[in-house]
Design an enzyme around this catalytic site. Structure first.
Site, PDB file in Angstrom:
ATOM      1  N   ASP A 259      -5.366  -7.732   7.161  1.00 37.17           N
ATOM      2  CA  ASP A 259      -5.987  -6.729   6.296  1.00 37.17           C
ATOM      3  C   ASP A 259      -5.293  -5.384   6.528  1.00 37.17           C
ATOM      4  OD1 ASP A 259      -8.673  -6.184   4.604  1.00 37.17           O
ATOM      5  OD2 ASP A 259      -8.259  -4.471   5.905  1.00 37.17           O
ATOM      6  N   HIS A 272      -2.216   4.200  -7.457  1.00 36.06           N
ATOM      7  CA  HIS A 272      -2.218   2.734  -7.414  1.00 36.06           C
ATOM      8  C   HIS A 272      -0.814   2.145  -7.474  1.00 36.06           C
ATOM      9  CE1 HIS A 272      -6.561   2.116  -7.591  1.00 36.06           C
ATOM     10  NE2 HIS A 272      -6.627   3.142  -8.439  1.00 36.06           N
ATOM     11  N   ASP A 276       0.415  -0.636  -4.920  1.00 32.33           N
ATOM     12  CA  ASP A 276       1.040  -1.924  -5.218  1.00 32.33           C
ATOM     13  C   ASP A 276       2.344  -2.100  -4.437  1.00 32.33           C
ATOM     14  OD1 ASP A 276      -0.982  -2.523  -6.950  1.00 32.33           O
ATOM     15  OD2 ASP A 276       0.142  -2.094  -8.780  1.00 32.33           O
ATOM     16  N   GLU A 302      -6.433  -6.165  -0.515  1.00 31.70           N
ATOM     17  CA  GLU A 302      -5.451  -5.876   0.534  1.00 31.70           C
ATOM     18  C   GLU A 302      -5.480  -6.915   1.647  1.00 31.70           C
ATOM     19  OE1 GLU A 302      -9.111  -3.304   1.602  1.00 31.70           O
ATOM     20  OE2 GLU A 302      -8.166  -4.186  -0.163  1.00 31.70           O
TER      21      GLU A 302
END
Length: 406
Positions: A259, A272, A276, A302
């Site tokens: 994570d 964003h 990505d 994630e």
């Protein structure tokens, strides 16, 4: 009369399948897999046979010259179509026009210097050489770039090898008997055009089959992979795990949940698009640090999963530590904040070993619980599940006992 009828049917067959290839190519948006080129090849060869029928007996005239040029250009076009099918960029029109002009000039020279029979022999010989090269390329492809189509490639090699043999025989017969070898009522010409008709009947559906198979494989791969990172998705992970665990030699596996720490903060601060990029960066590092054969998956958001196959708890811990260190110490490519590069860290939870697909949910729960313990303990760390830690402690105790005994 028999060979002439076969050639007429062959013309219709080639032109009809050429139209079908062209229609299929219009439905393949973007990547056409060479279907439009195969259509051109069929049209060239079909037109060549139309000119042969219209031109009558072998001789020297414009119709015959164009017929020979189209006949030689058609297999060259098929070769370009095959290259495009396998994803290789291959130009068509400029090389094709160059070949057409060069071979037309060669026909004129052969006719003026050696006569009509020599011109027909030149076509048979050039065709034989071209098909021999194609046969060798197909055989090589079955061992390299087309291993997934090995059976089909061997079949194609056999069929193309048959054309090579017949053209080589025609070359010899013309040298021996002159234009008499081209008599449409001869047994050889009947066999030759019967084989060409058989070949056209077999190859056209085979090409369509290959395109459908490639499309099906691509759809299956797309359904099993995350579109952003190209890692496996959950469905692909389960399929890969089931395939591995079906093997009698399969050993235990360990599951890692990875994570990204404070990923929401990265998204909120940098946007964003940078988020990505960070996801793809972590995916690439996980792919690089995992061993060959291990399964790497984007679980969602994630979170990532790595399944370490055929390893013990210590091996899974080493892989997790290696991945965590690699991610912590690397900059995110093409994602920089003003004045400083972006870096991220991950927290990793490790499950106990499991040996059956139905235990995947249990392994996920164990690794997830370990992950949250790692998050509460400060992040950027590797945390083993209670069961994995107990197994690791038991293994370590056994090793100490064995060393003491010696």
């Amino acid at each position: 009369m028999g060979a002439t009828l076969i050639v007429g049917m062959l013309c219709v067959h080639l032109l009809c399948f050429g139209a079908m290839f062209l229609l299929i190519s219009t439905r393949l948006h973007g990547r056409k897999m060479g279907m439009e080129v195969f259509a051109i090849g069929n049209f060239l060869l079909g037109c060549a046979y139309v000119l042969q029928l219209a031109g009558g007996a072998p001789g020297w005239n414009a119709m015959s010259v164009v017929n020979h040029t189209l006949t030689l250009c058609a297999p060259a076009v098929y070769a370009v179509g095959a290259m495009r099918f396998f994803g290789r960029a291959a130009p068509l029109w400029r090389p094709l026009l160059t070949l057409a002009v060069a071979y037309t000039a060669a026909q004129v020279v052969a006719q003026w210097t050696l006569g009509t029979a020599a011109r027909y022999a030149m076509l048979a010989g050039a065709s034989a050489l071209l098909f021999a090269a194609m046969t060798a390329t197909v055989i090589q492809g079955a061992r390299s770039f087309a291993k997934d189509l090995r059976v089909e490639m061997v079949l194609f090699a056999a069929l193309i090898g048959g054309i090579f043999a017949l053209n080589a025989m025609k070359f010899v017969f013309i040298l021996q008997n002159g234009l008499e070898a081209l008599d449409m009522d001869s047994r050889f010409q009947t066999v030759f055009y019967l084989y060409m008709s058989f070949l056209a009947t077999v190859l056209a559906p085979s090409i369509i089959w290959l395109v459908l198979r490639r499309l099906t494989d691509e759809l299956r791969a797309t359904a099993a992979h995350d579109p952003l990172t190209r890692l496996l998705n959950r469905r692909g992970l389960l399929d890969g795990l089931q395939a591995h665990l079906r093997s009698r030699k399969a050993g235990p596996a360990h599951l890692l949940i990875v994570d990204i720490d404070h990923f929401k903060r990265i998204n909120d601060t940098h946007g964003h698009q940078v988020g990505d990029t960070v996801l793809c960066h972590v995916a690439d590092l996980l792919r690089d640090t995992a061993r060959q054969g291990d399964l790497t998956c984007r679980l969602g958001g994630e979170e990532f999963v790595v399944i370490c196959l055929d390893t013990d708890a210590e091996g899974a811990l080493r892989l997790a530590s290696r991945a965590r260190t690699a991610i912590e110490n690397s900059d995110v490519a093409a994602a920089t904040a003003p004045g400083s590069p972006i870096r991220c860290t991950v927290t990793i939870g490790i499950s106990a070993d499991f040996a059956a697909p139905q235990e995947l949910d249990r392994a996920l729960q164990e690794a997830d619980a370990a992950l949250y313990r790692g998050k509460h303990a400060g992040r950027n760390r590797v945390e083993a599940s209670d069961a994995a830690a107990q197994a690791g402690s038991a293994m370590e105790s056994a090793l100490h006992a064995a060393r003491a005994a010696h």
